[in-house]
Design an enzyme around this catalytic site. Structure first.
Site, PDB file in Angstrom:
ATOM      1  N   GLU A   1      -1.238  19.228  70.706  1.00  0.00           N
ATOM      2  CA  GLU A   1      -0.561  17.826  70.683  1.00  0.00           C
ATOM      3  C   GLU A   1       0.728  18.113  69.526  1.00  0.00           C
ATOM      4  OE1 GLU A   1      -3.917  15.201  69.886  1.00  0.00           O
ATOM      5  OE2 GLU A   1      -4.264  15.193  71.881  1.00  0.00           O
ATOM      6  N   VAL A   2       1.576  18.938  69.996  1.00  0.00           N
ATOM      7  CA  VAL A   2       2.596  19.320  69.268  1.00  0.00           C
ATOM      8  C   VAL A   2       3.775  18.258  69.705  1.00  0.00           C
ATOM      9  CG1 VAL A   2       4.531  20.682  68.312  1.00  0.00           C
ATOM     10  CG2 VAL A   2       2.110  21.644  69.121  1.00  0.00           C
TER      11      VAL A   2
END
Length: 484
Positions: free
Chosen positions: A154-155
């Site tokens: 979840e960058v």
């Protein structure tokens, strides 16, 4: 019986319980009680997501939470894990979910997007130095760890920072390439200093990257992806195709990740066991659909917050029945009657209910008192207060919000309303005190305060407010009830 003998029918050689310590981290004394249970249920490893509970030193000391474990406590946790044949894999976030690092003013200049503390700027040399220092300190206390999980899930907002925008304007540069280059840099850093430690990464940032790009990046030779999906209706065929894609790209080993709690709502208080059982059973089907050696193991995640700033979801003791059901089902290939009986035996529960929230007052496992109290509070506190305030005919008919603002009441109505409200408040205050005492045995004071503030105090305050307004209406100030 040793876990190696127990895993005869399970396609997952490694079965790791994930402890998410960024919310309500348990005291070491509680871990000493639950580790033997984890082992007995069929776990043979732990994924420890320390976040701000790690005793960072020197220039990283500011990352520590108020009640962070001390180095001797970390050693004690690892010792307890060894005693219970649980192999420890530490997890250090190195790209996304960096809120606990980048929220600090001194490190805010390393954010990808200036406003948001979740993602690290991959262009800054100081960024790699920062995660390198974090990894070094963690590895120092985990000598001989066979794996290190470096996060990378979840960058969000990657590519939206000023340096990234300029970089992306150059030919052939893409977000995928930017992502892979940082993962590669982190993995190379780990392997250069700890050649016998394999980096693990969550796989979500890799899923959409085309096969040829993944292959050419060099990343598949450096890391082992953990494919995660916590849904109760995951796409089994899609997962099989994804595993095949990863194998073709050159990833030698893959891992799966299911969930036993903390994946069905950011403010979930009770664990929906049936959802998690279905999720784990579907991962068994995924494992069966590919070569038997394709998946190294499974991580049963137990999220405690969705991110560093969100509220607490289900507390660890509340999720233990779900963990027991999931581990035993993974071990025995399903949740047949015999498996149900084993789980009931392990937990000291006479009749385990997986479709409904567990029967109250159930269990003899460590923390079962917390489960019973949390269940009672979650199912009945708010609803009982709602019933009095919103459905009681005396309150709705003679002490409405208008009456309360005007401090106006028919004196006879006080006798109908006040005893009920006092009795309800006294009853729930007793439950709250019992729950508070039980929570203090397992958790640090800030977690106890947070859970009660989120789940108990709002309802008690509504009752106290009603009683306060009643008192003021009965003995009104000289100007009450008059027009302003």
């Amino acid at each position: 019986m040793k876990n190696s003998e127990m895993s005869g029918s399970s396609p997952f050689k490694m079965r790791l319980v994930h402890l998410d310590l960024k919310g309500a981290p348990p005291k070491v004394s509680y871990l000493s009680e639950v580790f033997p249970l984890f082992h007995a249920l069929g776990a043979n490893g732990l994924l420890l997501e320390y976040e701000d509970m790690f005793p960072y030193e020197g220039h990283l000391r500011l990352l520590r939470a108020k009640h962070a474990y001390s180095p001797p406590e970390i050693k004690e946790i690892l010792h307890l894990a060894t005693l219970n044949e649980l192999e420890v894999i530490p997890l250090v976030q190195t790209f996304g979910h960096m809120e606990f690092v980048l929220k600090h003013k001194a490190l805010a200049h390393l954010r990808e997007v200036a406003l948001f503390p979740n993602t690290l700027n991959p262009h800054e040399a100081e960024s790699l130095a920062l995660v390198g220092a974090m990894i070094s300190q963690v590895m120092e206390l985990h000598p001989g760890a066979r794996w290190l999980h470096v996060g990378c899930d979840e960058v969000y907002y990657l590519g939206e920072g000023e340096a990234s925008r300029q970089w992306l304007q150059q030919e052939h540069n893409t977000k995928a390439r930017l992502c892979l280059s940082h993962i590669k840099a982190v993995a190379c850093h780990v392997l250069a200093r700890h050649p016998t430690t394999r980096p693990l990464v969550w796989d979500d940032m890799l899923r959409a990257i085309p096969e040829d790009q993944l292959s050419a990046s060099g990343v598949p030779q450096l890391v082992e992806p953990v494919l995660w999906d916590y849904g109760a209706d995951l796409d089994i065929h899609g997962k099989a195709l994804l595993m095949e894609k990863y194998r073709k790209c050159g990833f030698l080993r893959l891992w799966a990740a299911s969930a036993f709690k903390g994946a069905t709502g950011a403010s979930q208080a009770l664990t929906p066991t049936e959802h998690h059982l279905r999720n784990n059973m579907q991962w068994l089907q995924v494992a069966a659909s590919g070569p038997s050696d394709m998946l190294q193991g499974i991580v049963l995640t137990g999220w405690q917050r969705y991110d560093h700033f969100s509220v607490l979801c289900e507390l660890l003791p509340v999720g233990i029945p779900s963990l027991a059901v999931c581990l035993q089902s993974l071990l025995h290939g399903g949740f047949a009657e015999g498996v149900k009986a084993k789980v009931e035996n392990f937990l000291g529960i006479s009749n385990l209910e997986i479709t409904d929230f567990i029967s109250e007052g159930a269990g003899t496992f460590p923390g079962s008192d917390i489960l019973a109290l949390v269940t009672h509070v979650s199912l009945h506190l708010r609803s009982s207060v709602d019933t009095l305030l919103e459905r009681d005919r005396y309150v709705t008919g003679w002490f409405s919000p208008y009456h309360r603002r005007q401090k106006l009441i028919h004196p006879v109505m006080v006798q109908h309303i006040q005893p009920q409200a006092l009795s309800l408040l006294a009853r729930w205050s007793t439950w709250a005190q019992q729950l508070e005492a039980a929570l203090h045995r397992v958790f640090y004071p800030d977690a106890v305060e947070e859970w009660l503030e989120e789940n108990v105090q709002p309802s008690l305050r509504r009752l106290q407010g009603l009683l306060q307004d009643l008192r003021e209406a009965v003995s009104p100030s000289p100007h009450a009830g008059q027009d302003p």
